[in-house]
Scaffold this active site. Structure first.
Site, PDB file in Angstrom:
ATOM      1  CG  ASN A   9      -1.726   1.217   1.408  1.00 28.43           C
ATOM      2  OD1 ASN A   9      -1.862   2.014   0.474  1.00 28.43           O
ATOM      3  ND2 ASN A   9      -2.318   1.391   2.587  1.00 28.43           N
ATOM      4  CD1 TRP A  10       3.346   1.017  -2.796  1.00 33.19           C
ATOM      5  CD2 TRP A  10       3.297   2.083  -4.770  1.00 33.19           C
ATOM      6  NE1 TRP A  10       3.984   0.226  -3.709  1.00 33.19           N
ATOM      7  CE2 TRP A  10       3.968   0.845  -4.935  1.00 33.19           C
ATOM      8  CE3 TRP A  10       3.141   2.909  -5.893  1.00 33.19           C
ATOM      9  CZ2 TRP A  10       4.480   0.439  -6.166  1.00 33.19           C
ATOM     10  CZ3 TRP A  10       3.650   2.499  -7.126  1.00 33.19           C
ATOM     11  CH2 TRP A  10       4.309   1.281  -7.253  1.00 33.19           C
ATOM     12  CE  LYS A  11       0.194   3.290   4.805  1.00 35.25           C
ATOM     13  NZ  LYS A  11       0.000   3.345   6.243  1.00 35.25           N
ATOM     14  CG  HIS A  95      -5.999   1.271   5.267  1.00 32.56           C
ATOM     15  ND1 HIS A  95      -5.556   2.227   6.150  1.00 32.56           N
ATOM     16  CD2 HIS A  95      -4.919   0.492   4.976  1.00 32.56           C
ATOM     17  CE1 HIS A  95      -4.264   2.051   6.370  1.00 32.56           C
ATOM     18  NE2 HIS A  95      -3.848   1.001   5.668  1.00 32.56           N
ATOM     19  CD  GLU A  97      -3.096   5.055   6.887  1.00 28.37           C
ATOM     20  OE1 GLU A  97      -3.135   5.198   5.655  1.00 28.37           O
ATOM     21  OE2 GLU A  97      -2.096   4.601   7.481  1.00 28.37           O
ATOM     22  CD  GLU A 167      -3.535  -3.256   7.299  1.00 24.27           C
ATOM     23  OE1 GLU A 167      -2.392  -3.375   6.874  1.00 24.27           O
ATOM     24  OE2 GLU A 167      -4.261  -2.300   7.032  1.00 24.27           O
ATOM     25  N   GLY A 173       1.941   2.028  10.574  1.00 27.53           N
ATOM     26  CA  GLY A 173       2.763   3.224  10.394  1.00 27.53           C
ATOM     27  C   GLY A 173       3.461   3.672  11.669  1.00 27.53           C
ATOM     28  CB  SER A 208       5.114  -1.729  11.740  1.00 22.16           C
ATOM     29  OG  SER A 208       4.546  -0.448  11.960  1.00 22.16           O
ATOM     30  N   GLY A 229       2.756  -1.315   4.272  1.00 18.95           N
ATOM     31  CA  GLY A 229       2.697   0.100   3.918  1.00 18.95           C
ATOM     32  C   GLY A 229       4.095   0.649   3.681  1.00 18.95           C
ATOM     33  N   GLY A 230       4.678   1.243   4.731  1.00 22.59           N
ATOM     34  CA  GLY A 230       5.961   1.935   4.609  1.00 22.59           C
ATOM     35  C   GLY A 230       7.037   1.139   3.875  1.00 22.59           C
TER      36      GLY A 230
HETATM   37  C1  PEP Z   1      -0.920  -0.293   5.795  1.00 25.63           C
HETATM   38  O1  PEP Z   1      -0.924   0.820   5.293  1.00 25.63           O
HETATM   39  O2  PEP Z   1      -1.840  -1.071   5.556  1.00 25.63           O
HETATM   40  C2  PEP Z   1       0.191  -0.657   6.672  1.00 25.63           C
HETATM   41  C3  PEP Z   1       0.170  -1.842   7.227  1.00 25.63           C
HETATM   42  O3  PEP Z   1       1.184   0.281   6.853  1.00 25.63           O
HETATM   43  P1  PEP Z   1       2.610   0.040   7.589  1.00 25.63           P
HETATM   44  O4  PEP Z   1       3.193  -1.213   7.009  1.00 25.63           O
HETATM   45  O5  PEP Z   1       3.401   1.256   7.245  1.00 25.63           O
HETATM   46  O6  PEP Z   1       2.321  -0.093   9.041  1.00 25.63           O
END
Ligand code: PEP
Length: 249
Positions: A9-11, A95, A97, A167, A173, A208, A229-230
């Site tokens: 997920n590049w957000k 998600h 967010e 999640e 994040g 993460s 994500g990151g």
């Molecule tokens: C996500 O955006 O779904 C996620 C899990 O982000 P991160 O890996 O940065 O925690």
């Protein structure tokens, strides 16, 4: 369970150039044994990433959000059919967010899930508890409520044909990951909820995940893949996570 799906997920990150570059760097680095891989670029970069991956069938492209409506006067929204026409196969719904920053309710998430199904797209339904909810011992109850809202709207069999990503909100994040045991406990619970009713689905862990913690997480029996994500913004990190999945079988 086979480790079968890795999603990035590049957000809201990157430029047109960096998105195309990241997509092709990932495609170039994936080995033949790599799990099914999906990238979720920002909406405006979808066409160029889809074009960059046109001859790379090993990677699917997905969208991070969708409207619950099929069409109409909904300024700024994008329908499921529009995403399907672009060439998306998967879409994230629920998600954290979107739930916490944009006020998406369980009911709205269920409507979006239904809209995706109508367009032949595969939803990745994200569920998870906040830190406060975990500390109050409400984790399983929250996850059950989030899944049940979608089951009530579309029926169990359609949830089972989708992908569910656990999640924990406190791990997204933040650099803080659920321990493999914490993640496994919730995955086993979700699988029990779904299999108890006669079905099973693909379950991903997100929060993460990085190249250092992926092996221990993917060693858990009910974690079939990851939503990252990151660490998905750096091709080498993401590819190392894919490699950890291959090694965990
Ligand atoms: C996500 O955006 O779904 C996620 C899990 O982000 P991160 O890996 O940065 O925690």
């Amino acid at each position: 369970m086979a480790k079968s799906l890795l999603a990035g997920n590049w957000k809201m990150h990157g430029t047109a150039e960096s998105a195309a570059q990241l997509a092709s760097d990932i495609a170039d680095g994936l080995t033949l044994e790599a799990p099914e891989t999906i990238v979720f670029p920002p909406l405006v970069h979808l066409p160029l990433v889809i074009a960059a991956l046109a001859d790379r069938p090993a990677i699917a492209v997905g969208a991070q959000n969708v409207s619950q409506y099929p069409e109409g006067a909904y300024t700024g929204e994008v329908s499921a059919q529009m995403l399907a026409n672009l060439g998306c196969r998967y879409v994230l719904v629920g998600h954290s967010e979107r739930r916490t920053l944009f006020g998406e309710t369980d009911q709205l998430v269920a409507e979006k899930f239904a809209a995706l199904q109508g367009a032949g797209l595969i939803p990745i339904l994200c569920v998870g508890e906040t830190l406060d909810q975990r500390q109050q011992g409400l984790t399983l109850e929250v996850v059950k409520r989030q899944i049940d809202a979608v089951v009530a709207r579309v029926g169990l069999e359609h949830v089972c044909q989708s992908v569910v990503a656990y999640e924990p909100v406190w791990a997204i994040g933040t650099g803080e990951t659920a321990t493999p045991e914490q993640a496994q406990e919730v995955h086993a619970y979700i699988r029990g909820q779904l299999t108890e009713r006669g079905q099973s689905t693909r379950l991903l862990y997100g929060g993460s995940v990085n190249a250092d913690n992926a092996a221990a997480l993917f060693a858990q029996p009910d974690i079939e893949g990851g939503l990252v994500g990151g660490a998905s913004l750096q091709a080498q990190q993401f590819l190392k996570i894919a490699q950890q999945m291959v090694e965990q079988g």
